[in-house]
Design a protein around this motif. Structure first.
Motif, PDB file in Angstrom:
ATOM      1  N   CYS A  25      -5.701   6.072 -30.182  1.00 22.50           N
ATOM      2  CA  CYS A  25      -5.613   7.881 -30.189  1.00 22.50           C
ATOM      3  C   CYS A  25      -4.613   7.736 -28.912  1.00 22.50           C
ATOM      4  CB  CYS A  25      -6.999   8.634 -30.455  1.00 22.50           C
ATOM      5  SG  CYS A  25      -7.366  10.084 -29.612  1.00 22.50           S
ATOM      6  N   PRO A  26      -3.189   8.777 -28.715  1.00 28.88           N
ATOM      7  CA  PRO A  26      -2.712   8.368 -27.237  1.00 28.88           C
ATOM      8  C   PRO A  26      -3.507   9.241 -26.337  1.00 28.88           C
ATOM      9  CG  PRO A  26      -1.865  10.556 -29.138  1.00 28.88           C
ATOM     10  CD  PRO A  26      -2.943   9.623 -30.014  1.00 28.88           C
ATOM     11  N   LEU A  27      -4.561   9.851 -26.894  1.00 30.06           N
ATOM     12  CA  LEU A  27      -4.792  10.844 -25.260  1.00 30.06           C
ATOM     13  C   LEU A  27      -6.493   9.322 -24.818  1.00 30.06           C
ATOM     14  CD1 LEU A  27      -4.874  13.487 -24.082  1.00 30.06           C
ATOM     15  CD2 LEU A  27      -6.658  14.378 -25.370  1.00 30.06           C
ATOM     16  N   CYS A  28      -6.941   9.090 -25.941  1.00 31.43           N
ATOM     17  CA  CYS A  28      -8.221   8.494 -25.468  1.00 31.43           C
ATOM     18  C   CYS A  28      -7.756   6.664 -25.143  1.00 31.43           C
ATOM     19  CB  CYS A  28      -9.474   9.250 -25.489  1.00 31.43           C
ATOM     20  SG  CYS A  28      -9.453   8.714 -26.932  1.00 31.43           S
ATOM     21  N   GLY A  29      -6.920   6.871 -26.058  1.00 31.50           N
ATOM     22  CA  GLY A  29      -6.719   4.963 -26.540  1.00 31.50           C
ATOM     23  C   GLY A  29      -7.794   4.476 -27.383  1.00 31.50           C
ATOM     24  N   ARG A  30      -8.801   5.273 -27.633  1.00 32.85           N
ATOM     25  CA  ARG A  30      -9.793   5.123 -28.683  1.00 32.85           C
ATOM     26  C   ARG A  30      -9.178   4.477 -30.295  1.00 32.85           C
ATOM     27  NH1 ARG A  30     -12.781   9.478 -27.349  1.00 32.85           N
ATOM     28  NH2 ARG A  30     -14.423   9.164 -25.548  1.00 32.85           N
ATOM     29  N   CYS A  41      -8.110  10.508 -32.705  1.00 34.14           N
ATOM     30  CA  CYS A  41      -9.057  10.230 -32.767  1.00 34.14           C
ATOM     31  C   CYS A  41      -9.952  11.727 -33.264  1.00 34.14           C
ATOM     32  CB  CYS A  41     -10.033   9.518 -31.627  1.00 34.14           C
ATOM     33  SG  CYS A  41     -10.208  10.403 -30.187  1.00 34.14           S
ATOM     34  N   PRO A  42     -10.921  10.943 -33.552  1.00 41.57           N
ATOM     35  CA  PRO A  42     -12.352  12.503 -33.582  1.00 41.57           C
ATOM     36  C   PRO A  42     -12.713  12.731 -32.712  1.00 41.57           C
ATOM     37  CG  PRO A  42     -12.556  10.540 -35.461  1.00 41.57           C
ATOM     38  CD  PRO A  42     -11.940  10.389 -34.498  1.00 41.57           C
TER      39      PRO A  42
END
Length: 272
Positions: A25-30, A41-42
């Protein structure tokens, strides 16, 4: 190293990361799910809140509470030159984080996620609309030099490819002397935007105008008017995010003043 070579190296590095590392996920890295093509990511996708009814069916500003949708006072008093504006999300939560990460922190790795979100909005709202051109809101030259990229241009190019419509990045131009709108009140935005944008190339047929965020719709109105002056017979607007403010007339300007500025921007002096 030239800017062209730097961009080529960045693209190659990004391709290697996508090839050898799991999809993150480009926002949180998950890690994102292996199936599907969602850009987030969800958990982060759950922080995207699309504009929902009741809202203004013209500019998509949401209204508080419940009840039927209806044109907001601004669109009712001074109908915009665009047919309708639609957004993927409200400018809050994950949408605001993604846009700010790219525009103000230079995190180009979120670019694909932003384009994917714009495509989602287009498929939801404009899938059956054949466009003669996809036109980005032109950047301020100073902002383009400072950031090194043009987010509406990136979004519009991806949308043109998915919609199979001509991409017209130079159809509009912006006055290099126009003050930036960021941080200004609604009435000032209206006056500045009305003088800042002009047609640079002829257009025909229906046009999709693309920007990243709609706040007062001053920019969308001015650019849609320029598209109409260039020959477009209809203009739809697509933005990544819409500010979650209630529809109301422009603060500091009366209804007649709003209409007069829109009709005759040249009569209201230099921007600023």
């Amino acid at each position: 190293m030239s800017l062209r070579w730097a961009r080529a190296v960045a693209e190659a590095a990004r391709g290697l990361v996508d090839l050898f590392l799991p999809s993150l996920c480009p926002l949180c890295g998950r890690r994102r799910p292996e199936t599907g093509s969602r850009p987030l990511c969800p958990a982060c996708a759950g922080r995207l809140r699309p504009p929902a009814e009741p809202w203004c069916p013209v500019c998509a500003v949401p209204f508080p509470g419940t009840g039927p949708s209806h044109p907001c006072p601004r669109c009712r008093e001074d109908p915009p030159p665009f047919h309708r504006l639609r957004a993927r999300a409200l400018y809050e939560g994950a949408a605001a984080d993604l846009i700010q990460a790219m525009k103000f922190s230079g995190r180009l790795e979120v670019r694909s996620a932003l384009v994917d979100l714009a495509v989602q909005a287009a498929l939801e709202h404009y899938a059956d609309a054949p466009y003669a051109a996809v036109v980005p809101v032109p950047p301020a030259p100073a902002a383009l030099r400072r950031r090194g990229f043009d987010l509406p241009g990136i979004l519009s190019r991806g949308l043109a490819r998915h919609l199979r419509a001509p991409w017209r990045p130079h159809a509009l131009s912006k006055d290099p002397g126009a003050p930036e709108l960021l941080g200004r009140g609604a009435a000032a935005r209206l006056r500045i935007a009305a003088r800042a944008y002009r047609p640079a190339e002829p257009l025909t047929g229906p046009v999709l105008l693309v920007d990243d965020v709609a706040t007062t719709t001053a920019t969308a109105r001015a650019c849609a008017r320029a598209c109409r002056e260039a020959g477009a017979d209809r203009v739809d607007v697509l933005v990544l995010a819409r500010t979650p403010t209630a529809g109301s007339p422009v603060p500091g300007a009366t209804g007649p003043e709003i209409a007069e500025i829109a009709r005759d921007p040249a009569g209201h002096g230099r921007p600023g």
